[in-house]
Design a protein around this motif. Structure first.
Motif, PDB file in Angstrom:
ATOM      1  N   UNK A 185      14.195  -2.194   4.710  1.00 20.07           N
ATOM      2  CA  UNK A 185      15.341  -2.660   4.034  1.00 20.07           C
ATOM      3  C   UNK A 185      16.311  -1.727   3.797  1.00 20.07           C
ATOM      4  N   UNK A 186      17.603  -2.012   4.157  1.00 19.17           N
ATOM      5  CA  UNK A 186      18.853  -0.950   4.358  1.00 19.17           C
ATOM      6  C   UNK A 186      19.695  -1.367   3.114  1.00 19.17           C
TER       7      UNK A 186
ATOM      8  N   UNK B 227      11.285   2.034   3.030  1.00 18.62           N
ATOM      9  CA  UNK B 227       9.997   1.496   4.134  1.00 18.62           C
ATOM     10  C   UNK B 227       8.838   1.186   3.151  1.00 18.62           C
ATOM     11  N   UNK B 228       8.363   0.079   3.826  1.00 16.62           N
ATOM     12  CA  UNK B 228       7.317  -0.473   2.741  1.00 16.62           C
ATOM     13  C   UNK B 228       6.003  -1.054   3.784  1.00 16.62           C
ATOM     14  N   UNK B 229       4.872  -0.678   3.491  1.00 19.33           N
ATOM     15  CA  UNK B 229       3.790  -1.204   4.330  1.00 19.33           C
ATOM     16  C   UNK B 229       2.792  -2.212   3.287  1.00 19.33           C
ATOM     17  N   UNK B 230       2.771  -3.322   4.178  1.00 15.60           N
ATOM     18  CA  UNK B 230       1.984  -4.268   3.389  1.00 15.60           C
ATOM     19  C   UNK B 230       0.602  -4.416   4.132  1.00 15.60           C
ATOM     20  N   UNK B 231      -0.414  -4.621   3.422  1.00 16.34           N
ATOM     21  CA  UNK B 231      -1.811  -5.024   3.869  1.00 16.34           C
ATOM     22  C   UNK B 231      -2.391  -5.964   3.581  1.00 16.34           C
ATOM     23  N   UNK B 232      -3.105  -6.796   4.585  1.00 14.53           N
ATOM     24  CA  UNK B 232      -3.687  -8.121   4.069  1.00 14.53           C
ATOM     25  C   UNK B 232      -5.175  -7.667   3.699  1.00 14.53           C
ATOM     26  N   UNK B 233      -5.775  -8.343   2.595  1.00 14.74           N
ATOM     27  CA  UNK B 233      -6.866  -7.929   1.949  1.00 14.74           C
ATOM     28  C   UNK B 233      -7.634  -9.286   1.806  1.00 14.74           C
TER      29      UNK B 233
ATOM     30  N   UNK C 180       0.851  -1.201   0.108  1.00 13.68           N
ATOM     31  CA  UNK C 180       0.029  -0.060   0.200  1.00 13.68           C
ATOM     32  C   UNK C 180       1.064   1.261  -0.052  1.00 13.68           C
ATOM     33  N   UNK C 181       2.034   1.086   0.354  1.00 12.62           N
ATOM     34  CA  UNK C 181       2.856   2.367   0.633  1.00 12.62           C
ATOM     35  C   UNK C 181       4.458   1.936   0.514  1.00 12.62           C
ATOM     36  N   UNK C 182       5.204   2.548  -0.379  1.00 14.01           N
ATOM     37  CA  UNK C 182       6.424   2.326  -0.418  1.00 14.01           C
ATOM     38  C   UNK C 182       7.601   3.514  -0.556  1.00 14.01           C
ATOM     39  N   UNK C 183       8.490   3.756   0.328  1.00 12.22           N
ATOM     40  CA  UNK C 183       9.182   5.009   0.194  1.00 12.22           C
ATOM     41  C   UNK C 183      10.968   4.630   0.080  1.00 12.22           C
TER      42      UNK C 183
END
Length: 286
Positions: free
Chosen positions: A113-114, A136-142, A71-74
């Motif tokens: 992740x570095x 930085x990554x945010x994963x969401x269960x759907x 859902x989000x990745x930076x």
């Protein structure tokens, strides 16, 4: 082999990534391309490859009842642009990517992740150098039928509790209030292809980030005025941060429109991108 595990602890998995091994020829490491390398390391760290162990079994992220989506990745690159201009992110060199779970909630979890460059010493052993950046990554269960968020499976929550490692890195972010630059816009239209489809039958998030690279590269040769200057700066790799928010899935064969505009805050400049399927609302922001 594109990636080789060189270290594993209970809370962190280290993966060696050699960009030239993932493609037929060396490529410039633009931010969107880096998303692909980070994804390669993340998938291995999540145990999706049977020949390499991971932090947990990747099958826990998908089933007939649920699956996890980004859902989000930076991406933050330190000391940019001098870091990139000096060629430290050379596609011909190997890098070490450490992956860890930094926190989780009811329906989502965060992955850090570095990135460090690997240098061979006099004894022929590769050792990591200073931190070059991190994502930085945010994963969401759907829920597959509805696409709505659903709780993280209990089995995976138990694993996260054991391996969680809080993040102490600070992202590069715009300082102050973002404002659009007047008369600094460009629009790019493209049809998504089958090559970007992943195991969940939608366009992979790493491929979407590469489309941003393509769009800005096109603008660097076809835009005018202020936006042309911004696009050329991006292509020159003067990038400190890239942030993507995914609001909906993309599929092969769709015509997407990227509405790009210059943004600024204090003395910092950037490019904002809103992506939507042609004649439909915005589904991705960058």
């Amino acid at each position: 082999m594109a990636t080789v595990t060189v270290e594993k602890t209970q809370q962190r998995q280290s993966v060696r990534v050699e960009p030239r091994a993932l493609f037929e020829r060396p490529l410039n490491l633009y931010p969107g391309k880096l998303f692909r390398y980070l994804e390669c390391a993340r998938l291995q760290s999540f145990g999706f490859y049977p020949y390499q162990p991971g932090l947990f079994s990747g099958h826990l992220l998908r089933s007939s009842d649920y699956f996890a989506v980004v859902r989000f990745h930076s991406l933050s690159l330190f000391n940019a642009p001098s870091l990139l201009r000096n060629g430290l992110l050379d596609p011909n060199l190997p890098y070490l990517i450490d992956t860890q779970i930094s926190k989780f909630g009811n329906t989502s979890f965060e992955v850090i992740c570095s990135i460090r460059r690997l240098v061979e010493n006099a004894h022929g052993t590769e050792t990591p150098t200073q931190l070059l950046g991190f994502s930085r990554l945010v994963m969401v269960f759907v829920d597959p039928p509805t696409g709505r968020p659903r709780p993280i499976p209990d089995e995976l929550k138990e694993i996260f509790t054991q391996i969680i490692l809080k993040n102490s890195l600070e992202e590069n972010k715009f300082k102050g209030t973002l404002q659009e630059i007047e008369d600094c816009r460009f629009e790019y239209e493209i049809r998504t292809g089958i090559s970007g489809v992943d195991g969940l039958n939608h366009i992979n998030q790493g491929k979407i980030a590469e489309l941003f690279d393509d769009a800005i590269h096109y603008a660097s040769k076809n835009a005018n005025g202020r936006f042309l200057e911004l696009a050329k700066a991006y292509i020159s790799r003067e990038v400190a941060n890239m942030t993507v928010e995914y609001k909906q899935q993309l599929y092969a064969g769709q015509i997407i429109v990227m509405e790009m505009n210059g943004i600024e805050s204090n003395e910092e400049l950037g490019i904002g991108i809103k992506v939507h399927i042609k004649d439909q609302p915005t589904i991705i922001t960058h």
